[in-house]
Design a protein around this motif. Structure first.
Motif, PDB file in Angstrom:
ATOM      1  N   ILE B 189      25.191 156.952 -76.565  1.00 30.38           N
ATOM      2  CA  ILE B 189      25.918 155.875 -77.242  1.00 30.38           C
ATOM      3  C   ILE B 189      25.639 154.539 -76.545  1.00 30.38           C
ATOM      4  O   ILE B 189      25.537 153.494 -77.194  1.00 30.38           O
ATOM      5  CB  ILE B 189      27.435 156.187 -77.279  1.00 30.38           C
ATOM      6  N   GLY B 190      25.490 154.589 -75.218  1.00 26.55           N
ATOM      7  CA  GLY B 190      25.179 153.384 -74.450  1.00 26.55           C
ATOM      8  C   GLY B 190      23.863 152.759 -74.895  1.00 26.55           C
ATOM      9  O   GLY B 190      23.771 151.546 -75.098  1.00 26.55           O
ATOM     10  N   ILE B 191      22.864 153.589 -75.077  1.00 26.14           N
ATOM     11  CA  ILE B 191      21.556 153.081 -75.485  1.00 26.14           C
ATOM     12  C   ILE B 191      21.653 152.472 -76.896  1.00 26.14           C
ATOM     13  O   ILE B 191      21.136 151.377 -77.161  1.00 26.14           O
ATOM     14  CB  ILE B 191      20.494 154.208 -75.420  1.00 26.14           C
ATOM     15  N   MET B 192      22.387 153.185 -77.773  1.00 26.19           N
ATOM     16  CA  MET B 192      22.593 152.704 -79.144  1.00 26.19           C
ATOM     17  C   MET B 192      23.312 151.353 -79.132  1.00 26.19           C
ATOM     18  O   MET B 192      22.930 150.406 -79.820  1.00 26.19           O
ATOM     19  CB  MET B 192      23.496 153.723 -79.836  1.00 26.19           C
ATOM     20  N   SER B 193      24.338 151.295 -78.304  1.00 25.24           N
ATOM     21  CA  SER B 193      25.164 150.101 -78.231  1.00 25.24           C
ATOM     22  C   SER B 193      24.354 148.903 -77.728  1.00 25.24           C
ATOM     23  O   SER B 193      24.413 147.797 -78.289  1.00 25.24           O
ATOM     24  CB  SER B 193      26.335 150.413 -77.287  1.00 25.24           C
ATOM     25  N   ILE B 194      23.557 149.149 -76.688  1.00 26.40           N
ATOM     26  CA  ILE B 194      22.818 148.025 -76.098  1.00 26.40           C
ATOM     27  C   ILE B 194      21.657 147.607 -77.003  1.00 26.40           C
ATOM     28  O   ILE B 194      21.268 146.439 -77.021  1.00 26.40           O
ATOM     29  CB  ILE B 194      22.378 148.383 -74.666  1.00 26.40           C
ATOM     30  N   ALA B 195      21.161 148.529 -77.827  1.00 25.96           N
ATOM     31  CA  ALA B 195      20.146 148.143 -78.817  1.00 25.96           C
ATOM     32  C   ALA B 195      20.746 147.112 -79.782  1.00 25.96           C
ATOM     33  O   ALA B 195      20.096 146.119 -80.137  1.00 25.96           O
ATOM     34  CB  ALA B 195      19.676 149.372 -79.592  1.00 25.96           C
ATOM     35  N   HIS B 196      22.014 147.331 -80.176  1.00 21.89           N
ATOM     36  CA  HIS B 196      22.684 146.347 -81.032  1.00 21.89           C
ATOM     37  C   HIS B 196      22.870 145.028 -80.272  1.00 21.89           C
ATOM     38  O   HIS B 196      22.712 143.949 -80.844  1.00 21.89           O
ATOM     39  CB  HIS B 196      24.061 146.859 -81.476  1.00 21.89           C
ATOM     40  N   GLY B 197      23.219 145.151 -78.998  1.00 16.37           N
ATOM     41  CA  GLY B 197      23.416 143.956 -78.185  1.00 16.37           C
ATOM     42  C   GLY B 197      22.147 143.130 -78.117  1.00 16.37           C
ATOM     43  O   GLY B 197      22.164 141.902 -78.265  1.00 16.37           O
ATOM     44  N   ALA B 198      21.012 143.812 -77.911  1.00 17.92           N
ATOM     45  CA  ALA B 198      19.724 143.106 -77.848  1.00 17.92           C
ATOM     46  C   ALA B 198      19.430 142.457 -79.188  1.00 17.92           C
ATOM     47  O   ALA B 198      18.988 141.296 -79.260  1.00 17.92           O
ATOM     48  CB  ALA B 198      18.620 144.089 -77.476  1.00 17.92           C
ATOM     49  N   ALA B 199      19.721 143.205 -80.275  1.00 21.29           N
ATOM     50  CA  ALA B 199      19.395 142.700 -81.614  1.00 21.29           C
ATOM     51  C   ALA B 199      20.176 141.441 -81.949  1.00 21.29           C
ATOM     52  O   ALA B 199      19.739 140.632 -82.764  1.00 21.29           O
ATOM     53  CB  ALA B 199      19.686 143.780 -82.660  1.00 21.29           C
ATOM     54  N   ILE B 200      21.340 141.261 -81.314  1.00 21.09           N
ATOM     55  CA  ILE B 200      22.122 140.078 -81.649  1.00 21.09           C
ATOM     56  C   ILE B 200      22.082 139.009 -80.550  1.00 21.09           C
ATOM     57  O   ILE B 200      22.047 137.815 -80.826  1.00 21.09           O
ATOM     58  CB  ILE B 200      23.584 140.433 -82.033  1.00 21.09           C
ATOM     59  N   TYR B 201      22.056 139.427 -79.275  1.00 23.38           N
ATOM     60  CA  TYR B 201      22.129 138.414 -78.210  1.00 23.38           C
ATOM     61  C   TYR B 201      20.786 137.723 -77.969  1.00 23.38           C
ATOM     62  O   TYR B 201      20.751 136.553 -77.578  1.00 23.38           O
ATOM     63  CB  TYR B 201      22.661 139.018 -76.906  1.00 23.38           C
ATOM     64  N   ILE B 202      19.676 138.425 -78.201  1.00 23.25           N
ATOM     65  CA  ILE B 202      18.382 137.754 -77.979  1.00 23.25           C
ATOM     66  C   ILE B 202      18.186 136.623 -79.002  1.00 23.25           C
ATOM     67  O   ILE B 202      17.896 135.484 -78.611  1.00 23.25           O
ATOM     68  CB  ILE B 202      17.211 138.773 -77.967  1.00 23.25           C
TER      69      ILE B 202
END
Lengths: 42, 502
Positions: B189-202
């Motif tokens: 879930i952490g990897i999934m969550s941070i993928a979303h984070g990258a998709a929005i924060y970058i």
């Protein structure tokens, strides 16, 4: 099936679970009632 | 394969040297940030308490942002990185596969945190925890978040590298032990969550630099909650893993059905991400069909998982204690449980409060009809203090009491204070959470510096009952701050000054 799976090994937790579920349902209904009352106040 | 390790005399666990130092470092760092985040929470509390109203408006929002970031992300994720090492190395009797990765993780997370804190307290990021666009912060704020996220992403990936190495070296046979399985679910879930984070924060970082012209606010909200809510499910998985861990370490307890409990972790992985839609129930952009499918159906599959765990863990504790001879009546096992051991009491308090405070209210508020009324009120803040604080934080406190003697080889200082601490903190958070929800029911807004909107052209007068709840939130919060300070005092004191074991 082994004996391990036949008995009722955690009766205390079973009772706690029933208490939890009844509380949950009461909270949900009470919550709906309280919200309705407050909305009627305004 | 041979590697440097020692056998812990308290737990019997075999502790590998490289992972030991990283677990100690991450755990101590987590507790320090818990202390700072808690102090920020105290300032926020004393400002929202109408009788005190401590901070001026700008500083209130800065400390509120800092409180959200430090208490909800930094304390929890540093502790989770310690747990990732514990679950993938110590519990598998294995070794840290790539020690340099752990150091990179730590460096990125610490660097990112410091950058974010400097930006927030320097007044360069008055965007609150969600940083919804078009609010814009300094680019270094977004960079700090990205660094922190990349660091934690590496930690979660490292879990799998360690587990594969352990399997190859024959440290475990078929599947991971239960606690490691929970931490594995959290890592997925952490990897999934941070993928979303990258998709929005970058893109948001590039937008703050002027490279991208606009960010669509509705797209931002949708993707951000893929990070914002999914990351809370990392916490839930880790918390549940701690429950199983403490039950196993203290009572040699095993769930009645491991298959069922493992399936419940899979339910989290499959359904929690789409369930994050409940944050967007009042958003005009998404269709009703979309919202109903997510919150009236999918969310309940994730909730079902929590209910399975919340019953399976006490049942396994009951079975463990009954095997020790506490068989009289329905509740002798509960009466004779080791309530004086803070690792146990914190775990049990976490289970009860997570179920009654966080769980029930989460299901109620996540229902579309209720959400429309409760959205953006203080009730939501009360709810998540019931999940992330009463649930996750108290479970981590229990785990810290267990892990500190194991890894630091030191006794807990002031055992009397440690014994009381989970009860004090639990009482404070319970009062805070319930009264926040009560005030929110009357429409008191979350986050707001002045809930009476006294300078607004159209003022608003709440029912006088609200004043009582606002005061009770303050009292509950102060009790929680005392309990939090007791935890920091005992744990940091033990780490640095506890009696050394051989």
């Amino acid at each position: 099936m082994s004996d391990e799976h036949n008995g009722f090994h955690a009766p205390g937790t079973f009772v706690l679970a029933i208490i939890f579920l009844v509380t949950f349902i009461l909270l949900w209904l009470g919550h709906a009632k309280w919200l309705t009352d407050i909305w009627e106040m305004y | 394969m041979s590697f440097e390790k020692r056998t812990c005399e308290i737990s019997g666990l075999e502790i590998e040297k490289n992972s030991e130092s990283m677990i100690k470092l991450n755990m101590a760092t987590a507790i320090i940030f818990f202390a700072i985040g808690g102090a920020a929470g105290l300032l926020v509390l004393l400002t929202r308490w109408p009788a005190i109203h401590l901070l001026p408006v700008e500083w209130y929002y800065r400390w509120l942002t800092a409180h959200g970031l430090l208490a909800l992300l930094v304390w929890i994720i540093f502790f989770e990185v310690a747990l990732v090492h514990f679950g993938s190395v110590t519990l598998l009797k294995s070794r840290l596969a790539v020690p340099i990765l752990s150091k990179i993780t730590y460096g990125l997370m610490l660097g990112g945190t410091l950058l974010v804190v400097v930006m927030v307290l320097g007044g360069q990021a008055d965007v609150l925890f969600t940083s919804y666009v078009p609010l814009q912060a300094h680019p270094l704020y977004y960079l700090g978040i990205i660094l922190f996220a990349v660091g934690s992403l590496i930690a979660f990936i490292h879990f799998f590298i360690n587990a594969v190495v352990a399997k190859k070296e024959g440290e475990y046979k078929r599947t991971l032990p239960m606690v490691s399985f929970g931490i594995m679910a959290a890592s997925i879930i952490g990897i999934m969550s941070i993928a979303h984070g990258a998709a929005i924060y970058i893109p948001t970082f590039l937008w703050s630099l002027g490279i991208i012209e606009t960010i669509d606010p509705s797209a931002y909200r949708l993707v951000w909650w893929g990070l914002g809510h999914t990351s809370q499910q990392i916490n839930v998985c880790m918390m549940v893993a701690c429950w199983y861990g403490i039950a196993a370490f203290l009572f040699k307890a095993k769930p009645a059905s491991e298959k069922l409990c493992r399936s419940a972790f899979v339910l989290y992985i499959l359904f929690i991400n789409v369930a994050s839609e409940h944050h967007l129930l009042v958003d005009p952009v998404f269709s009703t069909w979309h919202k109903i499918v997510n919150t009236s159906y999918v969310m309940h599959l994730a909730v079902l998982a929590s209910m399975i765990h919340a019953f399976a863990v006490p049942a396994s504790i009951e079975m463990g204690l009954r095997k020790q001879g506490y068989n009289n009546g329905l509740f002798e096992w509960l009466k004779k449980a080791p309530w004086g051991n803070p690792a146990f009491s914190a775990t049990f308090i976490s289970i009860v409060l997570f179920g009654f405070l966080g769980g029930t209210t989460g299901v109620i508020f996540g229902t579309e009809q209720f959400s429309i009324i409760r959205h953006n009120t203080w009730a939501i803040t009360g709810h998540f203090h019931g999940t992330v604080v009463a649930g996750t934080t108290i479970a981590f406190m229990g785990m810290a009491y267990f892990l500190i003697p194991v890894f630091f080889k030191r006794d807990l200082i002031m055992p009397g204070v440690a014994k009381l601490q989970p009860f004090v903190y639990g009482t404070g958070i319970t009062i805070l959470s319930i009264t926040m929800m009560a005030a929110g029911t009357f429409g008191v807004p979350r986050r707001h510096w002045d809930y009476n909107f006294s300078d607004a052209p159209f003022g608003y007068q709440f029912d006088s009952t609200v004043d009582i709840f606002m005061g009770l939130v303050g009292i509950g919060g102060l009790i929680a701050v005392v309990g939090g300070a007791m935890f920091v005092f005992v744990t940091l004191g033990s780490i640095f000054k506890g009696n050394k074991r051989a």
